[in-house]
Scaffold this motif. Structure first.
Motif, PDB file in Angstrom:
ATOM      1  N   VAL A  60       0.838  -1.201   0.000  1.00 43.09           N
ATOM      2  CA  VAL A  60       0.000   0.000   0.000  1.00 43.09           C
ATOM      3  C   VAL A  60       0.875   1.253   0.000  1.00 43.09           C
ATOM      4  O   VAL A  60       0.549   2.248  -0.659  1.00 43.09           O
ATOM      5  CB  VAL A  60      -0.957  -0.012   1.212  1.00 43.09           C
ATOM      6  CG1 VAL A  60      -1.725   1.294   1.314  1.00 43.09           C
ATOM      7  CG2 VAL A  60      -1.921  -1.195   1.094  1.00 43.09           C
ATOM      8  N   ASP A  61       2.008   1.208   0.700  1.00 42.66           N
ATOM      9  CA  ASP A  61       2.911   2.375   0.719  1.00 42.66           C
ATOM     10  C   ASP A  61       3.395   2.722  -0.684  1.00 42.66           C
ATOM     11  O   ASP A  61       3.555   3.902  -1.020  1.00 42.66           O
ATOM     12  CB  ASP A  61       4.139   2.086   1.602  1.00 42.66           C
ATOM     13  CG  ASP A  61       3.782   2.175   3.086  1.00 42.66           C
ATOM     14  OD1 ASP A  61       2.663   2.646   3.400  1.00 42.66           O
ATOM     15  OD2 ASP A  61       4.615   1.760   3.915  1.00 42.66           O
ATOM     16  N   LEU A  79      -6.623  -1.633  -2.264  1.00 40.34           N
ATOM     17  CA  LEU A  79      -5.513  -2.541  -1.959  1.00 40.34           C
ATOM     18  C   LEU A  79      -5.463  -2.825  -0.465  1.00 40.34           C
ATOM     19  O   LEU A  79      -5.294  -3.960  -0.024  1.00 40.34           O
ATOM     20  CB  LEU A  79      -4.183  -1.868  -2.312  1.00 40.34           C
ATOM     21  CG  LEU A  79      -3.510  -2.103  -3.645  1.00 40.34           C
ATOM     22  CD1 LEU A  79      -2.156  -1.418  -3.632  1.00 40.34           C
ATOM     23  CD2 LEU A  79      -3.353  -3.586  -3.941  1.00 40.34           C
ATOM     24  N   GLU A  80      -5.584  -1.738   0.302  1.00 37.10           N
ATOM     25  CA  GLU A  80      -5.492  -1.826   1.755  1.00 37.10           C
ATOM     26  C   GLU A  80      -6.572  -2.759   2.303  1.00 37.10           C
ATOM     27  O   GLU A  80      -6.303  -3.607   3.160  1.00 37.10           O
ATOM     28  CB  GLU A  80      -5.661  -0.410   2.338  1.00 37.10           C
ATOM     29  CG  GLU A  80      -5.124  -0.261   3.711  1.00 37.10           C
ATOM     30  CD  GLU A  80      -4.848   1.216   4.034  1.00 37.10           C
ATOM     31  OE1 GLU A  80      -5.432   2.104   3.372  1.00 37.10           O
ATOM     32  OE2 GLU A  80      -4.060   1.466   4.963  1.00 37.10           O
ATOM     33  N   GLY A  81      -7.777  -2.617   1.778  1.00 32.17           N
ATOM     34  CA  GLY A  81      -8.882  -3.453   2.238  1.00 32.17           C
ATOM     35  C   GLY A  81      -8.692  -4.909   1.857  1.00 32.17           C
ATOM     36  O   GLY A  81      -9.063  -5.814   2.612  1.00 32.17           O
ATOM     37  N   LEU A  86      -9.119  -8.927   7.950  1.00 31.34           N
ATOM     38  CA  LEU A  86      -9.976  -8.282   8.942  1.00 31.34           C
ATOM     39  C   LEU A  86     -10.588  -7.011   8.348  1.00 31.34           C
ATOM     40  O   LEU A  86     -11.803  -6.777   8.463  1.00 31.34           O
ATOM     41  CB  LEU A  86      -9.179  -7.969  10.218  1.00 31.34           C
ATOM     42  CG  LEU A  86      -9.986  -7.382  11.375  1.00 31.34           C
ATOM     43  CD1 LEU A  86     -11.167  -8.284  11.763  1.00 31.34           C
ATOM     44  CD2 LEU A  86      -9.088  -7.126  12.595  1.00 31.34           C
ATOM     45  N   ALA A  87      -9.772  -6.197   7.682  1.00 28.92           N
ATOM     46  CA  ALA A  87     -10.284  -4.986   7.036  1.00 28.92           C
ATOM     47  C   ALA A  87     -11.329  -5.353   5.980  1.00 28.92           C
ATOM     48  O   ALA A  87     -12.358  -4.671   5.828  1.00 28.92           O
ATOM     49  CB  ALA A  87      -9.128  -4.219   6.395  1.00 28.92           C
ATOM     50  N   PRO A 249      -9.078  -6.478  -5.847  1.00 30.93           N
ATOM     51  CA  PRO A 249      -9.148  -5.161  -6.491  1.00 30.93           C
ATOM     52  C   PRO A 249      -8.382  -5.167  -7.811  1.00 30.93           C
ATOM     53  O   PRO A 249      -7.441  -4.404  -7.998  1.00 30.93           O
ATOM     54  CB  PRO A 249      -8.488  -4.252  -5.454  1.00 30.93           C
ATOM     55  CG  PRO A 249      -7.438  -5.133  -4.828  1.00 30.93           C
ATOM     56  CD  PRO A 249      -8.001  -6.531  -4.850  1.00 30.93           C
ATOM     57  N   ARG A 250      -8.804  -6.016  -8.713  1.00 31.68           N
ATOM     58  CA  ARG A 250      -8.036  -6.243  -9.946  1.00 31.68           C
ATOM     59  C   ARG A 250      -8.818  -7.178 -10.854  1.00 31.68           C
ATOM     60  O   ARG A 250      -9.815  -7.761 -10.440  1.00 31.68           O
ATOM     61  CB  ARG A 250      -6.688  -6.890  -9.606  1.00 31.68           C
ATOM     62  CG  ARG A 250      -6.835  -8.148  -8.762  1.00 31.68           C
ATOM     63  CD  ARG A 250      -5.556  -8.938  -8.627  1.00 31.68           C
ATOM     64  NE  ARG A 250      -5.688  -9.973  -7.617  1.00 31.68           N
ATOM     65  CZ  ARG A 250      -6.252 -11.159  -7.796  1.00 31.68           C
ATOM     66  NH1 ARG A 250      -6.783 -11.470  -8.967  1.00 31.68           N
ATOM     67  NH2 ARG A 250      -6.328 -12.043  -6.817  1.00 31.68           N
TER      68      ARG A 250
END
Lengths: 351, 351
Positions: A60-61, A79-81, A86-87, A249-250
């Motif tokens: 994510v960074d 991406l983060e999710g 858990l997210a 996410p892709r």
């Protein structure tokens, strides 16, 4: 496959990949560099009008560093999710997509408590970096809990009730920069040894209501994330109910059948979306299915002699359990498609 | 387009092109070298299992040099026949494909005699290096014969009677290494300023008998040449008669619609043939047409918003009269396809 779809559209692709043998580098310009190599990222940011990704474990960074310099789509929040189970579960809960009962597990003691809450049998899943069945272990008895904990790598995880689902479905669709959406028909996914083996894209007990609900869930998730591009949600069907398993996410393996099987492939659709162009029509061309080529590639003629079969190899080096390509099968009827899938599986037996 | 089709089949492409900006070099490994650069040819012969070409003005000597070292398909004899209009006409005569009346013309005096034999109006065509209407001049009166002679470059030519044809058709098909053949439906080609503008691939007055005769002519030509690969013959239809105009020993512009419009594209079919693999099914997916993008490319969204339209750009530098790409249109009916072709032509107006 994104690069192959980009070229006819007049989109020039530059890939960034840590390896020198990436599939994209075989058909497009390439930067070889680690995801945290700022010099490499700076080159990418400078040459690109828009950056996208087709691997959900891009840090994510990295995505955020690029986002400060060039549009990054889908947004890094997606991406983060997707990187943390858990997210991901909490996102599903926010959009009111039911999920199997689960409890976060941070250590072995936590696992004991989680088993009491969730019950057995259950599945322990590492929160991060799981794919193709990796980072997962089924827990059937408290005695074997510690084995499961070690099997997932003794890392922060979730314990999830083992859902007696009827089947796994996935909804693949796209959202454009203008907020327009388009969804392919629900796909039925069959796994072998934890790896997707066959996806079938014809209506097989998929009611209009089920399709609509899946699309509504995906639309809400995409709106929640300000999403642009192709997204897939893997769902468990239990009777008439849909449970959220995970999202990607892709472009997604269960959408590979669209290259020949739908009017616009998921790859072109993703490019249209991130370029800010109109989405294309998504209707299927007949009945389509996809068979993954795992570990070993067949001899091309053994596949090409099957009517309706289309071979796709990825230019990857062979390795056990690795997805090296797929076969799309398109036919006039589900029965003819199923027969051709059978021929493909037969051709793959024993290679 | 051959390279894009090769990658999914697991075929690695290395192109040889005299220029550094070749379309193939954008999606495959490339050798930059003149066609008579033996060092470059030696590299190609060494790395390739089979050599093919998609440009009919590759020198025959080049093809023969390579043929001594590596299989070259289609055979160089096909190149030789296609490069000289006189040899081409004689091939057509050998296989009993009627041709328009013609007389070889080697100088200005010869042209005067040819006009007496063939009559006027007639077309003077240079024997070599003609394409897209170049190297051709219509002769309508003896007074303007000298202008025509200069217009074609004052080189060995043919004078051919100007056939009042109903339309130009082309038959595109393939022959495998095993002698099997497969043909796409006859395509109706419309030109503008000597350059192919629109090809329509649906049955529009094409009877089964016409299709069969066109296939028979192509089969005989391919057998005569020991041909392997995709070949196209351009034909004039005059009433119920077919006359041979020219043939192309390669994938052909009037077959570009097959990428989305047929079960197997002509590019994959050519690769299957030269690789010695089974030919693929050739049936059309609905009604298909192709519109060439000449001189200037449109903005992608102006094409992509038209349902059924698929954009193909070639990565070439823009130049007046140059084919820079094409649009395939696929629809459920000829009428819907024609309407979409109209929308594409409208979008191209005034760019």
């Amino acid at each position: 496959m994104l690069a192959l779809a980009a070229h006819p559209l007049g989109i020039q692709v530059v890939s960034l990949d840590p390896g020198t043998l990436s599939p994209a580098a075989q058909v497009a310009d390439a930067i070889v560099g680690a995801y945290d190599d700022e010099a490499a990222l700076a080159v990418l940011a400078q040459v690109a009008d828009v950056v996208t990704y087709e691997f959900e474990n891009v840090p994510v960074d990295t995505a955020r560093w690029l986002e400060a310099r060039v549009p990054v789509l889908p947004p890094p929040a997606a991406l983060e999710g997707a990187q943390d189970r858990l997210a991901e579960k909490r996102l599903f809960e926010e959009i009111e997509l039911p999920v199997p009962a689960y409890v976060p597990v941070d250590d072995l003691d936590g696992l004991a408590g989680a088993i009491e809450d969730v019950g057995l049998p259950a599945v322990l899943k590492s929160r991060r970096l799981g794919y193709d069945g990796k980072g997962q272990a089924v827990v059937r008895s408290t005695e074997l809990a510690e084995d499961a904990w070690r099997a997932v790598g003794a890392v922060p995880s979730l314990l999830e009730t083992l859902v007696p689902f009827d089947r796994e479905l996935s909804i693949v669709g796209a959202r454009g920069r203008d907020g327009a959406t388009a969804f392919y028909p629900l796909v039925h996914n069959e796994h072998a040894a934890g790896i997707l083996r066959v996806s079938r894209a014809w209506e097989d007990g998929v009611t209009a209501d089920l399709q609509r609900r899946a699309e509504d869930h995906a639309t809400m998730l995409m709106e929640r994330l300000g999403y642009v591009g192709v997204l897939a949600i893997e769902l468990f069907q239990v009777g008439d109910q849909l449970l959220g398993n995970e999202f990607a996410p892709r472009v997604h393996n269960s959408g590979h059948w669209t290259i020949e099987g739908a009017e616009t492939s998921q790859f072109e659709q993703h490019l249209r979306a991130v370029a800010g162009w109109p989405l294309g029509p998504v209707h299927p061309r007949g009945s389509a299915a996809m068979v993954n080529l795992i570990g070993t590639l067949p001899d091309a003629p053994d596949i090409l002699r099957i009517p309706g079969a289309h071979l796709h190899t990825y230019g990857k080096q062979a390795r056990e359990g690795r997805k090296l390509g797929h076969v799309t099968v398109v036919a006039g009827t589900p029965e003819a498609c199923e027969a051709a899938v059978g021929e493909v599986l037969e051709a793959l037996r024993g290679i």
